[in-house]
Each structure stands twice: as structure tokens, then as C-alpha cells.
Scaffold this motif. Structure first.
Motif, short mmCIF file in Angstrom:
data_model
loop_
_atom_site.label_atom_id
_atom_site.label_comp_id
_atom_site.label_asym_id
_atom_site.label_seq_id
_atom_site.Cartn_x
_atom_site.Cartn_y
_atom_site.Cartn_z
N GLY A 66 0.81 -1.22 0.00
CA GLY A 66 0.00 0.00 0.00
C GLY A 66 0.84 1.26 0.00
N ILE A 67 1.83 1.32 0.87
CA ILE A 67 2.71 2.50 0.92
C ILE A 67 3.47 2.67 -0.39
CG2 ILE A 67 4.77 3.43 2.04
CD1 ILE A 67 3.69 2.21 4.66
N SER A 68 3.98 1.58 -0.92
CA SER A 68 4.71 1.66 -2.19
C SER A 68 3.79 2.06 -3.33
CB SER A 68 5.37 0.32 -2.50
OG SER A 68 6.32 0.00 -1.51
N GLY A 69 2.55 1.57 -3.31
CA GLY A 69 1.59 1.95 -4.36
C GLY A 69 1.26 3.43 -4.31
N VAL A 70 1.09 3.97 -3.10
CA VAL A 70 0.80 5.40 -2.96
C VAL A 70 1.99 6.23 -3.44
CG1 VAL A 70 0.41 7.23 -1.25
CG2 VAL A 70 -0.91 5.12 -1.14
N LYS A 71 3.20 5.83 -3.04
CA LYS A 71 4.39 6.57 -3.49
C LYS A 71 4.56 6.48 -5.00
CE LYS A 71 7.16 6.57 0.66
NZ LYS A 71 8.48 6.32 1.22
N LEU A 72 4.26 5.33 -5.57
CA LEU A 72 4.36 5.17 -7.02
C LEU A 72 3.34 6.06 -7.72
CD1 LEU A 72 5.74 3.60 -9.32
CD2 LEU A 72 3.97 1.87 -9.08
N TYR A 73 2.14 6.11 -7.19
CA TYR A 73 1.10 6.97 -7.78
C TYR A 73 1.49 8.45 -7.70
CZ TYR A 73 -3.33 9.38 -8.43
OH TYR A 73 -4.30 10.22 -8.88
N LYS A 74 1.99 8.88 -6.53
CA LYS A 74 2.39 10.28 -6.37
C LYS A 74 3.55 10.64 -7.28
CE LYS A 74 0.81 11.11 -1.68
NZ LYS A 74 1.19 11.42 -0.30
N SER A 75 4.50 9.75 -7.44
CA SER A 75 5.64 10.05 -8.31
C SER A 75 5.25 10.04 -9.77
CB SER A 75 6.78 9.07 -8.05
OG SER A 75 6.42 7.77 -8.46
N SER A 76 4.21 9.29 -10.13
CA SER A 76 3.78 9.30 -11.53
C SER A 76 2.94 10.54 -11.86
CB SER A 76 2.98 8.04 -11.86
OG SER A 76 1.75 8.06 -11.17
N GLN A 77 2.34 11.15 -10.84
CA GLN A 77 1.52 12.35 -11.05
C GLN A 77 2.35 13.63 -11.09
OE1 GLN A 77 -1.78 12.33 -11.74
NE2 GLN A 77 -1.55 10.11 -11.74
N ASP A 78 3.48 13.62 -10.43
CA ASP A 78 4.32 14.82 -10.34
C ASP A 78 5.59 14.60 -11.14
OD1 ASP A 78 5.41 17.22 -9.60
OD2 ASP A 78 5.87 16.62 -7.55
N ALA A 81 8.91 14.86 -9.04
CA ALA A 81 8.89 14.02 -7.83
C ALA A 81 10.30 13.59 -7.47
CB ALA A 81 8.02 12.80 -8.04
N ARG A 82 10.56 13.58 -6.20
CA ARG A 82 11.88 13.14 -5.73
C ARG A 82 11.92 11.63 -5.48
NH1 ARG A 82 15.47 16.62 -3.03
NH2 ARG A 82 15.10 18.77 -3.61
N GLU A 83 10.77 11.01 -5.48
CA GLU A 83 10.71 9.57 -5.22
C GLU A 83 11.27 8.80 -6.42
OE1 GLU A 83 9.80 7.92 -2.47
OE2 GLU A 83 9.53 9.85 -1.49
N ASP A 84 11.96 7.73 -6.10
CA ASP A 84 12.48 6.87 -7.15
C ASP A 84 11.40 5.86 -7.53
OD1 ASP A 84 14.16 5.63 -8.92
OD2 ASP A 84 15.21 4.47 -7.40
N VAL A 85 11.03 5.84 -8.79
CA VAL A 85 9.97 4.96 -9.27
C VAL A 85 10.38 3.50 -9.13
CG1 VAL A 85 8.59 4.35 -11.29
CG2 VAL A 85 9.13 6.74 -10.84
N GLY A 86 11.62 3.21 -9.33
CA GLY A 86 12.11 1.83 -9.23
C GLY A 86 11.95 1.26 -7.83
N ARG A 87 12.28 2.07 -6.82
CA ARG A 87 12.14 1.59 -5.44
C ARG A 87 10.67 1.37 -5.08
NH1 ARG A 87 15.66 5.52 -1.81
NH2 ARG A 87 14.56 6.99 -3.14
#
Length: 116
Positions: A66-78, A81-87
Motif C-alpha cells: 500500500g505504501i509503495s503503491g501510494v508513493k508510485l502513484y504520487k511520483s507518476s503524477q508529479d 517528484a523526488r521519489e524513485d519509481v524503481g524503489r
């Protein structure tokens, strides 16, 4: 002096109750029979601990996914984004795998042992 103390110790040994060891043995046997520490009790306790461990395993997997899915969604919208999509993607895959394994192991164990 040593001889006198040894003689008095030998003389006192005959005043005890001869049935005392039998009473102690009888009490010990009664306690052992009423004890919950037997093979079926231990097996049931281990089974319950396994169920709790499996549920905990599945909940941790759901949380990670769930946490990874939310971070993946946020990084794909922005775009910035500073989040790494791979992680995030790897966390989603690992979390889903942990959840699937926890649920499959739990269901198979419950089905095979007949515990409901």
C-alpha cells in the motif's frame, strides 16, 4: 566432638513419617495429570502461533504494498517528484509477494490441517 554429632544425627532419623515420600509422589502425579503441558496442547499452541504469524506476515505485506503503491502513484503524477519509481515499484512487488505468500500459506495450512 565429630563422633558425638554424627551419633546424634543418626539417632534423629527414625522419628519421621514413613509414608511422606509416597504422599509427595502421589501429589506430584496428580499435578502432572492436571497439567496442560502435553503433546496435543503444545501442538495446538504452535498451530495458533503459526496462524498469528501468517496473519502478521500478510498484514505487513499489505502495508508495504500500500505504501509503495501510494508513493508510485504520487511520483507518476508529479514530474518533479523526488521519489524513485524503481524503489516504489520494487516495494509494491515485494509487498504483494509477501501478502500472497502469507495468504496462500495460511489457507493451505488451514485446509490441510482441517482447522477452521
Amino acid at each position: 566432638m565429630l563422633t558425638m554429632s554424627a551419633m546424634s544425627a543418626l539417632g534423629q532419623g527414625t522419628t519421621g513419617d514413613p509414608s511422606a515420600p509416597l504422599d509427595i509422589l502421589k501429589t506430584a502425579r496428580q499435578k502432572a495429570q492436571s497439567s496442560q503441558l502435553n503433546a496435543s496442547s503444545i501442538a495446538q499452541g504452535g498451530n495458533n502461533a503459526g496462524i498469528v504469524f501468517t496473519i502478521l506476515f500478510a498484514v505487513v505485506g499489505i502495508g508495504l504494498a500500500g505504501i509503495s503503491g501510494v508513493k508510485l502513484y504520487k511520483s507518476s503524477q508529479d514530474d518533479n517528484a523526488r521519489e524513485d519509481v524503481g524503489r516504489s515499484l520494487m516495494g509494491l512487488i515485494v509487498g504483494s509477494g509477501i501478502t500472497i505468500l502469507g495468504v496462500i500459506i495460511g489457507v493451505v495450512t488451514t485446509y490441510m490441517t482441517g482447522n477452521t
